[in-house]
Design an enzyme around this catalytic site. Structure first.
Site, short mmCIF file in Angstrom:
data_model
loop_
_atom_site.label_atom_id
_atom_site.label_comp_id
_atom_site.label_asym_id
_atom_site.label_seq_id
_atom_site.Cartn_x
_atom_site.Cartn_y
_atom_site.Cartn_z
N CYS A 64 0.67 -1.35 0.21
CA CYS A 64 -0.32 -0.15 0.35
C CYS A 64 0.65 1.27 -0.26
CB CYS A 64 -1.13 -0.30 1.55
SG CYS A 64 -2.28 1.59 1.34
N ARG A 67 -0.10 4.66 2.80
CA ARG A 67 0.36 4.57 4.31
C ARG A 67 0.51 5.49 5.22
NH1 ARG A 67 3.92 -0.17 4.40
NH2 ARG A 67 4.51 0.15 2.27
N TRP A 239 -9.00 5.42 -0.15
CA TRP A 239 -9.45 5.87 -0.99
C TRP A 239 -8.89 5.26 -1.94
CZ3 TRP A 239 -7.64 8.69 2.60
CH2 TRP A 239 -6.77 8.87 3.67
N GLU A 244 -5.00 3.20 -10.72
CA GLU A 244 -5.30 2.06 -10.28
C GLU A 244 -6.69 1.48 -11.10
OE1 GLU A 244 -6.17 2.46 -5.68
OE2 GLU A 244 -6.35 0.75 -5.96
N1 ARG Z 1 -5.99 -1.84 -7.41
C1 ARG Z 1 -7.22 -2.29 -6.83
C2 ARG Z 1 -8.85 -1.77 -7.72
O1 ARG Z 1 -8.08 -0.95 -8.66
C3 ARG Z 1 -7.45 -1.26 -5.28
C4 ARG Z 1 -6.73 -2.05 -4.35
C5 ARG Z 1 -7.24 -0.71 -2.65
N2 ARG Z 1 -6.76 0.22 -2.92
C6 ARG Z 1 -6.54 1.21 -2.44
N3 ARG Z 1 -7.34 2.26 -2.91
N4 ARG Z 1 -7.26 1.36 -1.39
O2 ARG Z 1 -9.45 -1.84 -6.95
#
Ligand code: ARG
Length: 364
Positions: A64, A67, A239, A244
């Site tokens: 992560c 953090r 968030w 991602e």
């Molecule tokens: N990578 C994953 C997604 O795209 C989520 C993982 C957790 N991500 C976060 N920002 N807490 O759905």
């Protein structure tokens, strides 16, 4: 539930309590834990200790980048809940609290652990609470998110009725098994999962592509391990970081694979990789994600800011006398990696506790 085998292991499992207590209270709590764990019972964490466990599990999690904010995690102690109906009701609250008015609150809800070593515990089958179906067609192609094809098949077997006209962005129902192990289907009421339609700041045609993503990633299939105890149902969220969605979920070839289509709309020459059509399409897609979440008032961080914040987290941990466990291949953002400071940082991973762990699919 693996019971810590030896004294050293028990001591390392309980080390985090030193952040919650000190002096005789700490010694007393450790003694109580040792008795419970050696008898094979779940750790008798107080709600306040559970909050410490959750926050430290986040602080420890090697994959992560977000953090820096570990102290802001809100932990909901729902260890008394163990039926599918109870979990479903609690998950609705979790989503509502996490989504808020778009501010996005970091939240962890902890449900019942196994009642004895190896005993049954409730389990959420979904990888995330908001996720899109991936329908596998007869020809093997998938409509929607291929990541969720196996869960979609499970939902259909359990009797889920998808929308009459299937789309790329149909929210999956929840599949939850209580302590009895029986999976139950919970179709989502419309509007429960907040979504963000994607548009681009300068390209009017982008909105007409009909792309969207959900506001908050709530991971629901990982196990929280704390104080020698496993919690197989412990959904949590932070968030999103833009990449991602824009550089992985919508772009990966084995996910939505949208770069060829976006490059086409941009009028780029796809005959040679040297035109950098992929890279140019990727930047526009990521710009659209950042723009759309901001326009909808939904909190999402860009990868440059997140990287800087992670470096600050590492500095703070160092001054607190703690080493940071981190996986370089997970921390480094997938867009313009070398422009971010984390690319140039030496990172290494080591085992930590408390922590969050992957677990085999509930139906396997
Ligand atoms: N990578 C994953 C997604 O795209 C989520 C993982 C957790 N991500 C976060 N920002 N807490 O759905």
């Amino acid at each position: 539930m693996p019971v810590p085998a030896d004294r050293d292991q028990v001591e390392s499992e309980l080390a985090f309590l030193g952040e919650a207590h000190s002096g005789p209270v700490l010694a007393g709590r450790r003694a109580v834990y040792r008795v419970a764990l050696s008898a094979g019972h779940p750790a008798p964490l107080t709600p306040a200790e559970l909050t410490w466990a959750g926050r430290i599990a986040w602080r420890n999690h090697a994959r992560c980048i977000g953090r820096l904010y570990w102290r802001t995690l809100t932990v909901r102690d729902h260890r008394h809940l163990d039926t599918a109906d109870e979990l479903a009701a609690s998950l609705c609250e979790h989503l509502a609290l996490a989504q808020g008015d778009g501010g996005v609150r970091s939240l962890l809800t902890v449900f019942a652990p196994p009642d004895r070593p190896g005993g049954p515990a409730p389990r959420i089958w979904n990888h995330q609470l908001g996720a899109y179906a991936g329908y596998r067609g007869r020809d093997g192609t998938i409509l929607g998110d291929p990541k969720n094809a196996a869960l979609t098949a499970q939902a259909l077997v359990l009797g889920w009725l998808p929308p009459a006209v299937r789309s790329r962005f149909d929210l999956l129902p929840w599949i939850i098994a209580g302590r009895d192990g029986r999976p139950q289907l919970f179709p989502l009421p419309p509007g429960l999962v907040r979504e963000v339609p994607l548009r681009h700041p300068d390209l009017p045609w982008f909105e007409r592509l009909g792309l969207r993503w959900y506001a908050v990633p709530v991971i629901s299939d990982m196990r929280l391990h704390a104080a020698g105890t496993d919690y197989p149902a412990a959904p949590f969220n932070g968030w999103y970081m833009g990449t991602e969605i824009g550089a992985r979920n919508l772009a990966d070839v084995d996910r939505y694979n949208l770069l060829p289509m976006i490059a086409e709309k941009l009028g780029l020459d796809r005959r040679s990789p040297r035109t950098l059509w992929r890279d140019r399409a990727l930047v526009e897609l990521n710009l659209a994600v950042l723009h759309s979440y901001a326009a909808e008032g939904v909190k999402l961080v860009d990868h440059h800011t997140a990287s800087t914040e992670f470096m600050k987290f590492c500095e703070r941990e160092k001054s607190a006398g703690r080493d940071v466990s981190a996986r370089w291949d997970w921390i480094v953002p997938p867009l313009s990696p070398a422009t971010t400071p984390v690319f140039h940082a030496p990172l290494h991973e080591f085992p930590t506790t408390p922590d969050f762990h992957g677990q085999p699919p509930a139906w396997a």
